[in-house]
Design a protein around this motif. Structure first.
Motif: not given
Length: 895
Positions: A402-416
């Motif tokens: 979503a373009p809402d910046q508040d939603k971007l926290k869900f996109n941080f997916r540390p893989s290593d």
């Protein structure tokens, strides 16, 4: 507000492959990250320098090597030419990558999950093979035509393009290689000719390629004489000889890290209920499957057991401590920070990536007897509120970026996460609104690498000349784990002439750095051996432990039995436990003295210590129990100390059956003592033990219910060959076979009476929602009520957005949570049973709507198939209105 622009790096560089990424999602605001005071996070690289990073390593030149997963699962084949390994570099020292080149791209690469780089040698975890690539001309491009060499180190690993497959290789401080495999399992043979057969019921599940029938070998012994199931960790020499399985029965350990004292740490995924971070107790069984691999944990969950306890079989003898069990998630890469730029207070920090929770956990492991305390903190997170989204344990709903910046926290997916030779931390970010469920939503396949370092940090990568002893010492002291291996190998081959230089390392004030020198002492001539002996009699328990481990890793070049005999009475429980585990492969006449001495100092509480005794006894647990009894003289069964009773529980000796039966019936003992005796009987695989439990299940027995539960459970599991059912019927302990009940989950309706949007337009009433939610108790736990069938609803609504909760109620088949897929069994009489299979023996145990558990004899099954819809009924099917759903959503936000 600062933003990361994904194309600020290499903006003019053309893509190196035919696949063209789609629309880029918005960039993550850097001030969304929370991390320890004094540290800062900065973007180091971003797409198109890399895409969908699955794993990374950093070489001694400071170059970052990344395996990519653009062709992950359902996206297989979207990148022409196969997936890639890329080399990223900051050539001008400004703290940002400015060079990206492809080391290898090939159709053979399909979402490889591991990479390890040692100078010009690169190991790649690509099922079914563990590969070794040698860049002979050192041009940073793998090309067999120019003399570069591809070797298959080991093969036989299931799960190409599957998450539960072959994971990364790492070098230990002992000069050995370690790698792990998830519960897709494997049959592989090391270069010594020893074959390991690791199987389980989890076979051909979740896609991927399965060249080895690991279901067929489940329960079979490997060539070392032991049975292994589930996921596992291997330790071996760099030439792939002398392989050992040093931990097993995981679900899906993504990666392991070995610190300089030789401790192995990992995380393990079982989403949704019981992900964890743990120490791998050497040779330990993590407890996910039954010991023969045919039964999932919930098939053996005892009455009253909570999920973490049942899930990792923490009340079963033969299971190692589970560590920090934190619930739902998708754990990925791990690292152990020992030295570097972050500062002394971070030395000894275990870091564990948790992609589903948008966090990297931090731990400072503290020894606790022979085990560890693992207190968890959020080292790095974009989601301190812990309202999670887009993950299996949150309902699994697919949510587009979503373009809402508040939603971007869900996109941080540390893989290593990895420590560089400059002492900074580097984190790969998969950047996707969805994690788990074998799915991705970011059509751009974006990737980012972040650097974590002190504010104002200037990266300096030491220039290491591996041709000289001083250069090798510099490598040995490196913060980067696989760089340290290069120094270790050079110093080991140098031998006695390197002693003085290595001896200085022992004086380093950082205990982790100092420990690295201890591992080399066995190879540094007479002075090295003498120093090793002085350390073994010193006052530092950690050094004594490391020194003994260094001796053990010489593969017999130094005989470890005399040392084990001395250390069996050491003042430190972790040292004594190590002495016990060192006996695992010895004959009992050699190990008896050590194991009895260690057992004598058991305090009755330390689970890791007790498990170490059992592990060390190997196949000689019966003989050890008798030897301990001769030494301790426990007396009459009712007079046993709790220590001796607990040792008996772990060793599971058949000779103890009469005594355990007496203890279970002894009126003078406490309820807990009697119950332990019953549990002890349940884990002794003998007909005598079964007969004892039948007597204890008689009418009027104080332990009747417990004994009867075990008899039914074991008769379908590890005691199935005893034919107990008929005896139980004759004694009228169970009724004749109950007719199987047909359970058909209704098909998903073609359309719903209302939509999620209709629900979101209404205001919910939480108090009314609590009443309406009673309809959910047929499948979900609400408080103490409800079965363990669907996910526990406690905390469910507070972890994600209301529209996600509404979607999971209105249309549960929209995205089925991983771990809750259904199976339809067609009986020969024409009936169907839809549900979760929790044990795949004979009978097949299947749990259906309402928690109804049925035991289906295999000779009554005509066929079975995976279901393409959720086992959960939608709102329409439950007779709920849009307002009902809005009310339940409102209540779940408070529950």
């Amino acid at each position: 507000m600062k933003f990361l622009h994904r194309f600020l790096i290499l903006a003019t560089m053309p893509a190196a492959h035919a696949w063209t990424p789609g629309q880029e999602p918005p960039a993550m605001p850097l001030d969304s990250f929370q991390l320890p005071e004094g540290l800062e996070i900065t973007p180091w690289a971003a797409s198109p320098a890399l895409f969908n990073p699955t794993n990374l390593d950093i070489d001694h030149l400071g170059r970052i090597w990344v395996t990519e997963g653009v062709d992950y699962r359902g996206k297989a084949g979207r990148q022409e030419g196969g997936d890639r390994i890329v080399i990223l570099e900051d050539t001008d020292g400004d703290g940002k990558c400015d060079s990206s080149k492809v080391f290898w791209q090939d159709p053979e690469l399909v979402s490889p999950l591991g990479i390890a780089v040692f100078d010009n040698v690169v190991y790649v975890s690509q099922p079914p093979n563990l590969l070794k690539l040698t860049d002979a001309d050192r041009d940073g491009k793998f090309d067999p035509k120019s003399g570069d060499k591809r070797e298959v180190v080991l093969t036989g690993f299931n799960g190409k393009n599957h998450d539960h497959s072959l994971h990364s290789l790492t070098a230990g401080p002992d000069g050995k290689f370690y790698f792990n495999q998830g519960n897709t399992c494997a049959v592989f043979t090391d270069k010594s000719g020893k074959t390991f057969r690791v199987g389980s019921y989890y076979y051909k599940s979740g896609g991927g390629e399965w060249p080895v029938d690991t279901k067929a070998v489940s329960g079979e012994k490997s060539d070392d004489g032991f049975v292994y199931v589930g996921g596992f960790t291997v330790r071996m020499n760099p030439d792939a000889t002398h392989a050992e399985i040093v931990g097993y029965n995981y679900r899906n350990s993504y990666e392991q890290t070995i610190n300089s004292l030789g401790y192995v740490f990992q995380n393990d995924n079982d989403d949704p209920p019981a992900c964890r971070t743990s120490n791998v107790l050497e040779y330990g069984n993590a407890g996910y499957f039954s010991n023969d691999g045919t039964r999932f944990w919930n098939a053996d969950q005892r009455p009253g057991q909570d999920t973490p306890t049942a899930h990792w079989r923490q009340e079963n003898p033969g299971s190692m401590p589970a560590g920090d069990v934190y619930g739902g998630g998708s754990p990925t890469g791990v690292a152990f920070y020992e030295n570097g730029a972050l500062g002394e207070k971070f030395n000894g920090t275990l870091l564990s990536c948790e992609a589903a929770r948008n966090v990297i956990f931090g731990y400072k492991p503290e020894t606790d007897g022979a085990g560890f305390k693992l207190d968890r903190t959020d080292f790095l997170t974009t989601n301190p509120e812990k309202q999670f989204d887009g993950a299996d344990f949150t309902g699994g709903v697919k949510k587009k970026a979503a373009p809402d910046q508040d939603k971007l926290k869900f996109n941080f997916r540390p893989s290593d996460v990895c420590v560089g030779p400059d002492g900074a931390l580097y984190v790969t970010d998969w950047t996707d609104p969805r994690v788990g469920g074998h799915d991705t939503q970011d059509e751009a396949a974006s990737g980012i690498i972040y650097r974590i370092a002190p504010k104002g940090f200037k990266s300096v990568v030491p220039k290491i000349d591996l041709g000289k002893v001083d250069g090798a010492i510099l490598a040995l002291k490196s913060p980067a784990v696989n760089v340290r291996y290069l120094g270790y190998q050079k110093l080991k081959t140098t031998g006695a002439s390197a002693y003085d230089a290595v001896a200085k390392v022992l004086e380093d004030p950082n205990p982790f750095v100092a420990a690295r020198g201890i591992w080399l002492m066995p190879y540094l001539g007479e002075k090295g051996r003498a120093k090793l002996n002085s350390i073994l009699t010193g006052t530092n328990a950690g050094d004594r432990l490391t020194a003994f481990r260094a001796i053990r890793r010489t593969d017999g070049a130094i005989e470890d039995l005399p040392y084990a005999r001395k250390l069996a009475t050491d003042s430190s429980p972790e040292v004594r436990a190590e002495a016990a585990r060192a006996m695992r492969y010895r004959k009992f006449d050699e190990s008896r003295e050590v194991l009895v001495a260690v057992a004598e100092k058991y305090d009755g509480k330390d689970r890791a210590y007790l498990e170490s005794i059992g592990i060390g006894a190997g196949h000689d647990t019966e003989a050890l129990w008798k030897a301990i009894g001769q030494k301790m003289k426990p007396g009459a069964p009712a007079d046993w100390t709790d220590i001796f009773a607990r040792l008996t529980w772990r060793l599971m000796p058949e000779a103890a059956v009469p005594s355990l039966k007496t203890r279970a019936a002894a009126a003078g003992l406490s309820e807990a003592q009697r119950k332990l005796a019953v549990d002890s009987l349940a884990f002794i695989k003998s007909k005598d033990s079964a007969d004892a439990l039948m007597d204890l299940a008689a009418e009027g027995s104080a332990v009747r219910d417990q004994a009867l539960w075990w008899l039914v459970n074991r008769s379908e599991g590890e005691w199935s060959s005893f034919g107990l059912k008929e005896q139980l019927k004759k004694r009228k302990l169970i009724e004749d076979a109950v007719p199987l009940v047909e359970v058909i989950v209704p098909a998903k309706p073609e359309s719903t009476k209302f939509t999620v949007a209709d629900v979101m337009a209404l205001k919910g009433d939480a108090s009314r929602g609590k009443t309406v939610a009673a309809r959910c108790v047929m499948c979900h736990k609400i408080g103490k009520d409800g079965p363990d069938y669907g996910p526990d609803l406690k905390g469910f609504g507070s972890r994600q957005a209301p529209e996600i909760v509404a979607r999971s109620i209105v249309d549960p088949s929209f995205d089925i949570s991983h771990g809750f897929e259904g199976t339809a069994i067609n009986l020969k009489d024409g009936k169907w049973i839809d549900g979760h299979i929790v044990a795949d023996g004979d009978p097949v145990v299947i749990r259906a709507t309402g928690g109804l558990t049925q035991r289906v004899p295999k000779n009554q099954i005509a066929s079975r198939k995976d279901m393409d819809r959720s086992l959960m009924l939608g709102a329409d099917q439950l007779g709920m209105s849009a307002q009902d759903v809005a009310d339940v959503v409102a209540w779940l936000k408070t529950y």
